[in-house]
Design a protein around this motif. Sequence first.
Motif, short mmCIF file in Angstrom:
data_model
loop_
_atom_site.label_atom_id
_atom_site.label_comp_id
_atom_site.label_asym_id
_atom_site.label_seq_id
_atom_site.Cartn_x
_atom_site.Cartn_y
_atom_site.Cartn_z
N CYS A 1 -38.31 26.23 -12.46
CA CYS A 1 -38.08 25.96 -13.89
C CYS A 1 -37.56 24.54 -14.17
N TYR B 1 -34.75 23.15 -13.49
CA TYR B 1 -33.32 23.06 -13.79
C TYR B 1 -32.64 22.24 -12.71
N CYS C 1 -30.94 29.11 -8.46
CA CYS C 1 -30.98 28.51 -9.79
C CYS C 1 -30.16 29.35 -10.78
N SER D 1 -30.51 29.19 -13.92
CA SER D 1 -31.35 29.48 -15.07
C SER D 1 -32.33 30.63 -14.81
#
Length: 105
Positions: free
Chosen positions: A11, A13, A22, A24
């Motif tokens: 993603c 991030y 992650c 996110s």
Amino acid sequence: MTITAKYCNNCNYILHADKNHCASCFSDDLETKELKGLGEVYSYTKIHAAPKDYADIAPYYIVLIDLDEGLRITGRYIGESVEINQKVKVDNVDKNAYIFKALEE
């Protein structure tokens, strides 16, 4: 001097280097990258009553820095005064703390 961070390949991030997943998307597909260590002061505080290990350098500034790549990190600032939105760069790492100084323009 550069700062190491991790990017999520799922993603995009950006995370602190010590993270394994992650925040996110919870992916573990992370890639380590070097950041330039340039940014600006988001917030700061001046420490007068320091812990024993840092008493010899008090008073000193603790700064919250928004790096140009999008990561917000905490560090120590070298200098007589600091201002919000001041441009800074990482100068050193001491006792696992990033040390920032003003960016000469």
